[in-house]
Design a protein around this motif. Structure first.
Motif, PDB file in Angstrom:
ATOM      1  N   GLN A 135      -2.459   2.427  -9.149  1.00 46.19           N
ATOM      2  CA  GLN A 135      -1.324   3.050  -8.464  1.00 46.19           C
ATOM      3  C   GLN A 135      -0.190   2.062  -8.249  1.00 46.19           C
ATOM      4  O   GLN A 135       0.979   2.382  -8.424  1.00 46.19           O
ATOM      5  CB  GLN A 135      -1.771   3.637  -7.123  1.00 46.19           C
TER       6      GLN A 135
ATOM      7  N   GLN B   6       7.402   7.180  -8.548  1.00 40.83           N
ATOM      8  CA  GLN B   6       6.482   8.285  -8.197  1.00 40.83           C
ATOM      9  C   GLN B   6       6.989   9.703  -8.401  1.00 40.83           C
ATOM     10  O   GLN B   6       7.775  10.232  -7.642  1.00 40.83           O
ATOM     11  CB  GLN B   6       6.069   8.148  -6.736  1.00 40.83           C
TER      12      GLN B   6
ATOM     13  N   GLN C 238       1.105   4.142  -2.842  1.00 36.94           N
ATOM     14  CA  GLN C 238       0.755   5.543  -2.560  1.00 36.94           C
ATOM     15  C   GLN C 238       1.891   6.497  -2.883  1.00 36.94           C
ATOM     16  O   GLN C 238       1.667   7.578  -3.416  1.00 36.94           O
ATOM     17  CB  GLN C 238       0.375   5.695  -1.079  1.00 36.94           C
ATOM     18  N   ASN C 239       3.117   6.101  -2.515  1.00 36.26           N
ATOM     19  CA  ASN C 239       4.219   7.065  -2.562  1.00 36.26           C
ATOM     20  C   ASN C 239       5.362   6.701  -3.498  1.00 36.26           C
ATOM     21  O   ASN C 239       6.318   7.464  -3.612  1.00 36.26           O
ATOM     22  CB  ASN C 239       4.801   7.240  -1.158  1.00 36.26           C
TER      23      ASN C 239
ATOM     24  N   THR D 144       0.831  -1.207   0.000  1.00 39.88           N
ATOM     25  CA  THR D 144       0.000   0.000   0.000  1.00 39.88           C
ATOM     26  C   THR D 144       0.865   1.256   0.000  1.00 39.88           C
ATOM     27  O   THR D 144       0.617   2.202  -0.749  1.00 39.88           O
ATOM     28  CB  THR D 144      -0.917   0.003   1.244  1.00 39.88           C
TER      29      THR D 144
END
Lengths: 210, 210
Positions: B118, B128, B40-41, B36
């Motif tokens: 993502q 990212q 996200q990052n 996760t």
DNA sequence: TATAGTAACCTACTTATAGTAGTTTACTAC
DNA sequence: GTAGTAAACTACTATAAGTAGGTTACTATA
């Protein structure tokens, strides 16, 4: 790209006895040195301390002149992108038919990559090493799948395995690029995208094999 | 992928009063939490300190169980790659003709991307943010060039601009992927590669336009 | 039920590297 | 020769990967 070459610039620099070199010359030296460093080690494995050492200058000088590591990389990336673009555009412009334009453009691209292998890899593809082998393995598996599909379809029955492997990788790249493009067009359905590539390869009004 | 889900695992974990959780359960929790976080990052912008915070455990626990940040990322990458591979393989196997296999395989791929946008981006495409915008810009310029080529050739005269843009990006992706593949086949001439893609798109024994 | 062994976990460090604050040096103009 | 400034420096901070060495709680056996 490299409108000035590094040797040339360093020769000019050596004229300044006490090490106080005009801004523009120093910037050129830094950018060219960094380009070599990034090509050799990739972005992550290059450090600003090492760059400072190579340029024989302290770190704040570099930060004063190019802002940040990110920014430095972007400058190099953008310049290379522009040269690549120009070379392809010129090649395409000088050809006449669609077929010759495609060939010329492709040739310009592959020649650029050939001339700047390491740099091209570092700038456009990946960050030296880290996961490139793992991703390459996954891509290889996908491409093997596609290769099998091609072979078993008899569509390329007289072709070499090398050719089929290359085409399979190219095809996978097309899917991947379309998926990236998709991020800016999220309203499109997956079925539509799958159809686009299928029809590109197998126009419905043509026989499947050739 | 995610054969176990995080909620489930954390429920099991909450049964251990004093925080001493069996190895395997803790590993699963760490990997899923990291997945996760990476989604996200991205890789670079994710820190092991943050992961430790999210898992509510100290950093050495994480290093003991998954070795390193690299290794953790590779585990997640490999697992996702395997699931993607299986889904495409199944889809292809269940179809019969070449055309339906291509469509089914493509659909499986795009569905995977849609379900894990993502994560797919973080794992397979880029780290990212950093330079993705700059590279995207360069790709866009290249693709515009191809789009113009396509439009002016009248090969796709009844097609929407969106379609042409997508195809142009796909085509560029094919060139790029072939250039990457080329690193393992350096004996091949640039001309050969250019011809391969040209002939794939414009088989010489077929009319150019359709 | 005491205790030895060990699995799980912790605090507090080291190392590397991006980026900066504040100071010094040498060239230039008057 | 001195004032101003461009070019450079030393020495720092902050963040993040990874580790050394010690502590806690569960488990098996006497």
């Amino acid at each position: 790209m490299s409108r000035e070459n590094l040797k040339n610039i360093e020769k000019q620099i050596s004229a300044y006895k006490h090490g106080k070199v005009p801004k523009e010359l120093r910037i050129a030296q830094i950018v060219l040195t960094a380009r070599t460093m990034f090509a050799q080690n990739g972005y992550t494995n290059s450090s600003m301390d090492e760059l400072a050492k190579r340029v024989k200058v302290s770190k704040p000088v570099i930060y004063e002149l190019v802002g940040s590591k990110d920014n430095l990389f972007k400058m190099i990336l953008t310049e290379a992108g522009q040269e690549l673009q120009e070379r392809i555009q010129n090649a395409v412009d000088q050809a006449s038919s669609l077929e010759s334009k495609l060939k010329a453009g492709g040739l310009a691209f592959f020649n650029f990559v050939k001339e700047h292998r390491q740099l091209w890899l570092a700038l456009f593809v990946n960050d030296q090493g880290l996961f490139s082998k793992d991703i390459a393995l996954i891509r290889k598996e996908q491409s093997d799948l596609v290769s099998n599909l091609i072979v078993s379809s008899n569509a390329f029955e007289n072709s070499s395995l090398t050719y089929i492997s290359g085409i399979a990788h190219a095809l996978n790249g097309a899917y991947e690029a379309l998926a990236i493009w998709w991020f800016d067009h999220p309203e499109i359905e997956p079925e539509t995208l799958a159809n686009w590539i299928t029809e590109l390869l197998l126009p419905t009004d043509l026989p499947l094999n050739r």
